[in-house]
Design a protein around this motif. Structure first.
Motif, PDB file in Angstrom:
ATOM      1  N   GLY A  59      37.285  32.930  40.934  1.00 32.87           N
ATOM      2  CA  GLY A  59      37.104  34.013  39.973  1.00 32.87           C
ATOM      3  C   GLY A  59      36.226  35.148  40.451  1.00 32.87           C
ATOM      4  O   GLY A  59      36.145  36.188  39.793  1.00 32.87           O
ATOM      5  N   LEU A  60      35.535  35.001  41.587  1.00 28.39           N
ATOM      6  CA  LEU A  60      34.677  36.065  42.103  1.00 28.39           C
ATOM      7  C   LEU A  60      35.456  36.930  43.088  1.00 28.39           C
ATOM      8  O   LEU A  60      36.026  36.418  44.056  1.00 28.39           O
ATOM      9  CB  LEU A  60      33.452  35.477  42.808  1.00 28.39           C
ATOM     10  N   PRO A  61      35.500  38.239  42.881  1.00 30.24           N
ATOM     11  CA  PRO A  61      36.285  39.107  43.763  1.00 30.24           C
ATOM     12  C   PRO A  61      35.590  39.344  45.099  1.00 30.24           C
ATOM     13  O   PRO A  61      34.363  39.286  45.200  1.00 30.24           O
ATOM     14  CB  PRO A  61      36.377  40.409  42.956  1.00 30.24           C
ATOM     15  N   PHE A  62      36.401  39.587  46.124  1.00 29.80           N
ATOM     16  CA  PHE A  62      35.846  40.021  47.404  1.00 29.80           C
ATOM     17  C   PHE A  62      36.808  41.006  48.037  1.00 29.80           C
ATOM     18  O   PHE A  62      38.006  41.009  47.762  1.00 29.80           O
ATOM     19  CB  PHE A  62      35.585  38.830  48.343  1.00 29.80           C
ATOM     20  N   HIS A  63      36.284  41.860  48.892  1.00 32.92           N
ATOM     21  CA  HIS A  63      37.085  42.851  49.619  1.00 32.92           C
ATOM     22  C   HIS A  63      36.453  43.020  50.992  1.00 32.92           C
ATOM     23  O   HIS A  63      35.294  43.397  51.111  1.00 32.92           O
ATOM     24  CB  HIS A  63      37.107  44.181  48.856  1.00 32.92           C
ATOM     25  N   GLU A  64      37.219  42.705  52.009  1.00 32.78           N
ATOM     26  CA  GLU A  64      36.722  42.704  53.387  1.00 32.78           C
ATOM     27  C   GLU A  64      37.591  43.623  54.230  1.00 32.78           C
ATOM     28  O   GLU A  64      38.814  43.464  54.273  1.00 32.78           O
ATOM     29  CB  GLU A  64      36.761  41.277  53.928  1.00 32.78           C
ATOM     30  N   THR A  65      36.975  44.588  54.881  1.00 30.53           N
ATOM     31  CA  THR A  65      37.702  45.483  55.780  1.00 30.53           C
ATOM     32  C   THR A  65      37.224  45.262  57.209  1.00 30.53           C
ATOM     33  O   THR A  65      36.316  44.464  57.468  1.00 30.53           O
ATOM     34  CB  THR A  65      37.501  46.953  55.367  1.00 30.53           C
ATOM     35  N   ALA A  66      37.823  45.974  58.149  1.00 31.17           N
ATOM     36  CA  ALA A  66      37.484  45.801  59.563  1.00 31.17           C
ATOM     37  C   ALA A  66      35.988  45.996  59.783  1.00 31.17           C
ATOM     38  O   ALA A  66      35.375  46.933  59.258  1.00 31.17           O
ATOM     39  CB  ALA A  66      38.281  46.775  60.408  1.00 31.17           C
ATOM     40  N   GLY A  67      35.397  45.082  60.553  1.00 33.70           N
ATOM     41  CA  GLY A  67      33.974  45.141  60.845  1.00 33.70           C
ATOM     42  C   GLY A  67      33.107  44.382  59.871  1.00 33.70           C
ATOM     43  O   GLY A  67      31.893  44.297  60.061  1.00 33.70           O
ATOM     44  N   SER A  73      41.335  29.685  45.028  1.00 31.89           N
ATOM     45  CA  SER A  73      41.267  31.072  45.501  1.00 31.89           C
ATOM     46  C   SER A  73      42.663  31.679  45.564  1.00 31.89           C
ATOM     47  O   SER A  73      43.673  30.976  45.603  1.00 31.89           O
ATOM     48  CB  SER A  73      40.619  31.133  46.894  1.00 31.89           C
ATOM     49  N   LEU A  74      42.685  32.993  45.590  1.00 33.19           N
ATOM     50  CA  LEU A  74      43.913  33.763  45.777  1.00 33.19           C
ATOM     51  C   LEU A  74      43.525  35.055  46.471  1.00 33.19           C
ATOM     52  O   LEU A  74      42.646  35.781  45.993  1.00 33.19           O
ATOM     53  CB  LEU A  74      44.584  34.071  44.438  1.00 33.19           C
ATOM     54  N   HIS A  75      44.138  35.327  47.628  1.00 35.12           N
ATOM     55  CA  HIS A  75      43.858  36.613  48.258  1.00 35.12           C
ATOM     56  C   HIS A  75      45.050  37.086  49.080  1.00 35.12           C
ATOM     57  O   HIS A  75      45.948  36.308  49.411  1.00 35.12           O
ATOM     58  CB  HIS A  75      42.582  36.546  49.119  1.00 35.12           C
ATOM     59  N   MET A  76      45.045  38.369  49.371  1.00 35.49           N
ATOM     60  CA  MET A  76      46.076  39.009  50.189  1.00 35.49           C
ATOM     61  C   MET A  76      45.406  39.563  51.443  1.00 35.49           C
ATOM     62  O   MET A  76      44.279  40.059  51.389  1.00 35.49           O
ATOM     63  CB  MET A  76      46.737  40.157  49.419  1.00 35.49           C
ATOM     64  N   SER A  77      46.120  39.477  52.564  1.00 36.28           N
ATOM     65  CA  SER A  77      45.593  40.050  53.796  1.00 36.28           C
ATOM     66  C   SER A  77      46.667  40.880  54.478  1.00 36.28           C
ATOM     67  O   SER A  77      47.856  40.562  54.406  1.00 36.28           O
ATOM     68  CB  SER A  77      45.103  38.950  54.746  1.00 36.28           C
ATOM     69  N   THR A  78      46.249  41.956  55.125  1.00 29.94           N
ATOM     70  CA  THR A  78      47.147  42.725  55.968  1.00 29.94           C
ATOM     71  C   THR A  78      47.263  42.011  57.315  1.00 29.94           C
ATOM     72  O   THR A  78      46.623  40.987  57.549  1.00 29.94           O
ATOM     73  CB  THR A  78      46.600  44.135  56.193  1.00 29.94           C
ATOM     74  N   GLY A  95      40.745  39.682  47.320  1.00 33.33           N
ATOM     75  CA  GLY A  95      41.224  38.730  46.329  1.00 33.33           C
ATOM     76  C   GLY A  95      40.052  38.148  45.590  1.00 33.33           C
ATOM     77  O   GLY A  95      39.041  38.833  45.356  1.00 33.33           O
ATOM     78  N   GLN A  96      40.167  36.855  45.215  1.00 34.59           N
ATOM     79  CA  GLN A  96      39.088  36.210  44.480  1.00 34.59           C
ATOM     80  C   GLN A  96      38.958  34.759  44.908  1.00 34.59           C
ATOM     81  O   GLN A  96      39.935  34.120  45.293  1.00 34.59           O
ATOM     82  CB  GLN A  96      39.324  36.313  42.969  1.00 34.59           C
ATOM     83  N   ILE A  97      37.732  34.269  44.850  1.00 30.23           N
ATOM     84  CA  ILE A  97      37.421  32.863  45.125  1.00 30.23           C
ATOM     85  C   ILE A  97      36.690  32.321  43.910  1.00 30.23           C
ATOM     86  O   ILE A  97      35.600  32.805  43.571  1.00 30.23           O
ATOM     87  CB  ILE A  97      36.558  32.716  46.390  1.00 30.23           C
TER      88      ILE A  97
END
Length: 328
Positions: A99-107, A118-123, A95-97
């Motif tokens: 206006g800055l995007p981020f993408h976080e995966t396992a690890g 902020s706005l983000h989606m999580s599994t 999502g974004q914080i």
């Protein structure tokens, strides 16, 4: 002999599936009012374990997929603005914080500044988190502006995840005397990782992007009480109309951006169950000519009138309260 470390445990497992989200959303940790506006994207379930380690909070959480939003109005109404370091053991978030995007995966890991929208989606995920009060974060890691959506790679996050996992395993046997040293060790480890994770130079941005940032800040300051006309903004910023229009081209123009911000604030005010301003008062406060002007603009953007939106929020809240009311 030192007392055992207090551990706060919370789980929705014992509740009927249809009640679990409301039970969790209306809980009073870490604040009595919800910190995020959330929306489950699959059947909801969660479990948490938290402990105070000196000046910071450690949390281990399992939670199903969710949409998370934090608005400017939420920040203004809240006294909770820590820096959170989230470490993703299983799952994914993006999502974004501010206006800055981020993408976080396992690890991997990422820093989340709760003083920013902020706005983000999580599994569905399992995470460790270190919740750092702002004065503590400033003392250890200042300046904080580059932490707002900073992502740790798997190599950078590995040491922190291993340390967090060791704390989690040891929690049942830890004592209060061990809490302060563990918290300090966590801060020292985070500081070490940050030396490698922080960018060595500030990324370059275009002249239009820099002007957009300056203008957005000026608009936000003057949105409630102040002139946000093109002429006024050009004078404040010392730029021509052409320059200002170019900076906001992707937003559909300056006034389209201003209208979007006013409608965002109007929607937050309409959903505020603690204040209940009249629609006319909201319209006047946010720079609409009258309640009818706000109603037309709101319907065009959201497909419903302000009154209908407020009723929807009230109905949803009543459903949540009813589902969590104790049985007599």
């Amino acid at each position: 002999m030192s007392e055992p470390l207090p551990i706060l445990r919370y789980s929705t497992e014992a509740f009927p599936p249809e009640e679990r989200y409301a039970r969790w959303y209306l809980r009073d940790w870490p604040r009595q009012r919800p910190i995020y506006r959330t929306q489950p994207t699959e059947p909801f379930d969660t479990s948490w374990e938290t402990a105070q380690l000196g000046s910071i909070i450690f949390a281990a959480a399992t939670i199903t997929a969710m949409r998370w939003e934090r608005h400017i109005q939420d920040i203004r109404d809240s006294d909770f603005d820590p820096i959170i370091l989230n470490l993703m053991v299983r799952g994914e978030a993006q999502g974004q914080i501010d206006g800055l995007p981020f993408h976080e995966t396992a690890g991997m890991g990422h820093f989340h500044d709760l003083s920013l929208p902020s706005l983000h989606m999580s599994t569905g995920s399992f995470t460790y988190s270190f919740i750092l009060p702002r004065p503590v974060a400033e003392a250890w890691f200042a300046p904080l502006h580059d932490l707002r959506a900073l992502v740790l790679t798997a190599d950078q996050a590995a040491l922190l995840i291993d340390f967090a996992a060791a704390i989690h395993r040891a929690m049942p046997t830890l004592t209060q005397a061990q809490a302060e040293p563990l918290g300090r060790s966590a801060l020292e480890l985070i500081a070490t990782v940050l030396k490698a994770a922080r960018p060595s130079t500030t990324p370059l941005i275009s002249a239009d992007e820099a002007l957009h940032l300056r203008a957005s800040e000026a608009i936000e300051r003057r949105l409630v009480e102040g002139d946000v006309s093109v002429e006024a903004l050009c004078k404040i910023l010392g730029v021509s109309r052409a320059r200002l229009f170019a900076a906001f081209q992707k937003d559909g123009g300056v006034q389209a951006f201003v209208l979007t911000r006013r409608l965002d604030n109007a929607r937050a005010a309409l959903a505020d169950i603690y204040r209940h301003e009249t629609i006319g008062t909201i319209a006047h406060r946010l720079g609409f000519s009258d309640a009818a002007h706000l109603s037309r603009s709101f319907r065009a953007r959201y497909g419903m009138t302000p009154r209908e939106y407020r009723q929807l929020v009230a109905t949803n809240l009543q459903v949540m309260r009813t589902s969590t009311a104790p049985e007599r």
